[in-house]
Design an enzyme around this catalytic site. Structure first.
Site, PDB file in Angstrom:
ATOM      1  N   GLU A 322       0.825  -1.199   0.000  1.00 42.69           N
ATOM      2  CA  GLU A 322       0.000   0.000   0.000  1.00 42.69           C
ATOM      3  C   GLU A 322       0.863   1.255   0.000  1.00 42.69           C
ATOM      4  O   GLU A 322       0.483   2.282  -0.570  1.00 42.69           O
ATOM      5  CB  GLU A 322      -0.931   0.005   1.213  1.00 42.69           C
ATOM      6  CG  GLU A 322      -2.004   1.085   1.149  1.00 42.69           C
ATOM      7  CD  GLU A 322      -3.102   0.884   2.185  1.00 42.69           C
ATOM      8  OE1 GLU A 322      -4.028   0.094   1.920  1.00 42.69           O
ATOM      9  OE2 GLU A 322      -3.018   1.494   3.262  1.00 42.69           O
ATOM     10  N   HIS A 351       7.034 -26.168   2.105  1.00 39.07           N
ATOM     11  CA  HIS A 351       6.597 -27.313   1.307  1.00 39.07           C
ATOM     12  C   HIS A 351       5.669 -26.876   0.175  1.00 39.07           C
ATOM     13  O   HIS A 351       5.519 -27.573  -0.819  1.00 39.07           O
ATOM     14  CB  HIS A 351       5.885 -28.340   2.191  1.00 39.07           C
ATOM     15  CG  HIS A 351       6.792 -29.023   3.159  1.00 39.07           C
ATOM     16  ND1 HIS A 351       7.419 -30.218   2.887  1.00 39.07           N
ATOM     17  CD2 HIS A 351       7.206 -28.674   4.395  1.00 39.07           C
ATOM     18  CE1 HIS A 351       8.164 -30.583   3.916  1.00 39.07           C
ATOM     19  NE2 HIS A 351       8.048 -29.654   4.853  1.00 39.07           N
ATOM     20  N   LYS A 455     -12.962   1.976  -3.254  1.00 43.00           N
ATOM     21  CA  LYS A 455     -14.133   2.307  -2.442  1.00 43.00           C
ATOM     22  C   LYS A 455     -15.179   3.055  -3.263  1.00 43.00           C
ATOM     23  O   LYS A 455     -16.384   2.798  -3.150  1.00 43.00           O
ATOM     24  CB  LYS A 455     -13.713   3.150  -1.235  1.00 43.00           C
ATOM     25  CG  LYS A 455     -12.871   2.407  -0.213  1.00 43.00           C
ATOM     26  CD  LYS A 455     -12.478   3.320   0.930  1.00 43.00           C
ATOM     27  CE  LYS A 455     -11.638   2.596   1.973  1.00 43.00           C
ATOM     28  NZ  LYS A 455     -11.231   3.489   3.078  1.00 43.00           N
TER      29      LYS A 455
END
Length: 529
Positions: A322, A351, A455
């Site tokens: 960000e 793994h 938003k």
């Protein structure tokens, strides 16, 4: 590079911060011998910018804001005495409130004391507290913490179900700087509904952390909530964990918030040193610049070999991406900067992807996080002279060697333990590294226009949904296709959005919208009341 040459580089470039017991080993990063010298002038400019930031200069020019998260752990450095006092008063208020809760002086109306905390927040308002709670918490915590960190109804139901009858003894902490963050608002409303359904007064169980005069501030005052703690516009969400955002839930949990602040303060001191080899944040920033050519060309893989640091990569993902993921630089030129971050704990998750890290696309650099102390209490040998912790250590060094053999670059951060002091130091280290790197690539690390764009786009979708529902309820006997509705609404280019809205509404009973079997036509089951 030979093992002998590696050892020589290790000794030459090892960065140690004795005050917190941290070391940073960059010997396996393949930078040229003259790289640090070539970067001296750009790094000096980064130090100058950081110094100006800490003195109270405008460090976020797009929003004309100061950036003051470093003052949170050293209030005396704040540029005005009033700010110093406000920070100190907030820490004191957090500590006093938590003490009152623990002693039962602040208690729920129908129980002797609070036993649980429900934290409602999203992004930095949840990730920081989650990291601290998971890293430092244990069975002896004074209050148990549950998080509502999304607007997923099923997730909300699951979180509230874990509380069950304990809701009557649960203190809800709602965190939102503006109070207008819809995910947090939704979690708050859903939590209030859960209290109300049990005959409990929400305000008597609620605390807010928010900006003065915000929508949440007004809600808390109108609802006579227990307390309101401040958030300041000079602290960004992703760097807010050492404000009331993180200190309040941690203190309620019974964690060592003084240690968090002390560790961060000591790391801040170490990362002001203007010598790259003695400054771990500067060295990190330079290694990021080297690995990605100053353009983020390689991903950052975070591999903490400790269960308690499971959430570190998730926390750093927001802090780094960000802050550094920006379209334009400070001059307005399109640069599309950023560093992708992913990772998980070793040795479990190696793994999952070490095979590709070693033999696949060489598009990353790794950071191993080594914790020297294996466990509290007495050790236990699973083989003669070998413990489970020895195996964990062996897997770390083995994986690092396996990557190096294939020319994959890595760094190793070594810390003594996972204590509050150590965690505070790690948080401060990466905050400073992000700030220095941002100056090296000439971007604003302290705004997030992409988040705001998302938003706004979500708001457009919800407006389309309101129009769709209104249209269908106006003609309840008629079925419509998405194409027809988009035309009728005067938004023919938004037909896919209209269809997705209809699809979503028809899958959820409360909407009152149904989909005709085997067709892409929709209608309302009833008119709006």
């Amino acid at each position: 590079m030979s093992e002998r040459r590696l050892w020589e580089r290790y000794q030459k470039y090892l960065c140690a911060v004795e005050s917190v017991g941290l070391t940073l080993d960059v010997s396996r990063m393949n930078f040229a011998d003259d790289f640090l010298e070539r970067m001296a002038a750009p790094l000096a400019r980064a130090f100058d910018a950081m110094e100006a930031l800490e003195k109270g200069g405008i460090a976020n020019p797009d929003e004309q804001r100061r950036v003051g998260h470093y003052w949170l752990r050293a209030p005396e450095l704040a540029p005005e005495p009033a700010l110093t006092k406000e920070i100190q008063d907030t820490v004191a208020a957090v500590n006093a409130f938590a003490a009152d809760v623990h002693a039962g002086r602040v208690k729920p109306p129908t129980a002797a004391r609070f036993t649980h905390v429900l934290l409602v927040g999203i992004g930095g308002s949840a990730l920081g507290p989650q990291l601290v709670a998971d890293a430092l918490g244990g069975p002896g915590d004074k209050l148990r913490v549950t998080f509502l960190d999304n607007t997923d109804p099923d997730g909300i139901d699951r979180a509230l179900a874990t509380l069950g009858d304990a809701l009557a003894q649960t203190l809800t902490v709602v965190i939102s700087k503006s109070g207008g963050t819809k995910e947090t608002r939704n979690g708050m409303v859903e939590a209030e509904r859960a209290y109300t359904r049990r005959g409990l007064a929400f305000g008597a169980h609620a605390v807010a952390v928010t900006g003065e005069g915000s929508e949440l501030d007004r809600t808390a005052k109108q609802g006579q909530w227990l307390r309101i703690f401040p958030m300041w516009d000079w602290v960004g969400g992703r760097t807010s964990v050492l404000s009331a955002v993180g200190l309040l839930p941690a203190r309620l949990q019974g964690l060592d918030t003084d240690g968090l602040l002390a560790g961060a303060r000591d790391m801040d001191g170490a990362t002001r040193v203007r010598d790259a080899v003695k400054n771990p944040a500067a060295l990190l920033a330079l290694m990021w610049f080297h690995a990605g050519g100053g353009k983020g060309q390689k991903d950052m893989v975070i591999l903490p070999y400790k269960d308690r640091l499971l959430l570190l990569s998730k926390y750093l993902q927001q802090l780094v991406m960000e802050s550094l993921g920006k379209e334009k630089d400070l001059a307005g030129a399109v640069v599309n900067q950023g560093i992708a971050v992913y990772g998980n704990k070793g040795s479990t998750d190696q793994h999952a992807y070490v095979q590709q890290l070693r033999e696949g696309v060489n598009n990353f650099f790794a950071t191993f996080v080594e914790v020297l102390k294996d466990r509290e209490g007495e050790g236990f040998q699973v083989e003669p002279d070998i413990t489970s912790g020895d195996y964990l250590f062996g897997f770390l060094l083995g994986t690092r060697r396996a990557l190096f053999e294939k020319g994959r670059e890595s760094m190793t951060l070594t810390v003594p333990d996972v204590s509050a002091r150590t965690l505070g130091a790690l948080i401060a280290l990466y905050e400073r590294a992000v700030g220095l790197y941002a100056t090296l690539v000439n971007i604003n690390a302290y705004h997030q226009p992409g988040v705001e764009a998302g938003k706004k786009a979500a708001g457009v979708v919800l407006q389309v949904q309101r129009q769709v529902v209104e249209r269908l309820r106006a003609e309840p006997s008629r079925a419509h296709s998405a194409e027809e509705l988009a035309q009728a609404l005067g938004t023919p280019d938004e037909v896919e959005t209209v269809f997705k809205v209809l699809e979503h509404l028809s899958a959820n009973a409360p909407s009152g919208i149904r989909r005709e079997p085997g067709a892409s036509r929709f209608q309302a089951r009833y008119r709006a009341s």
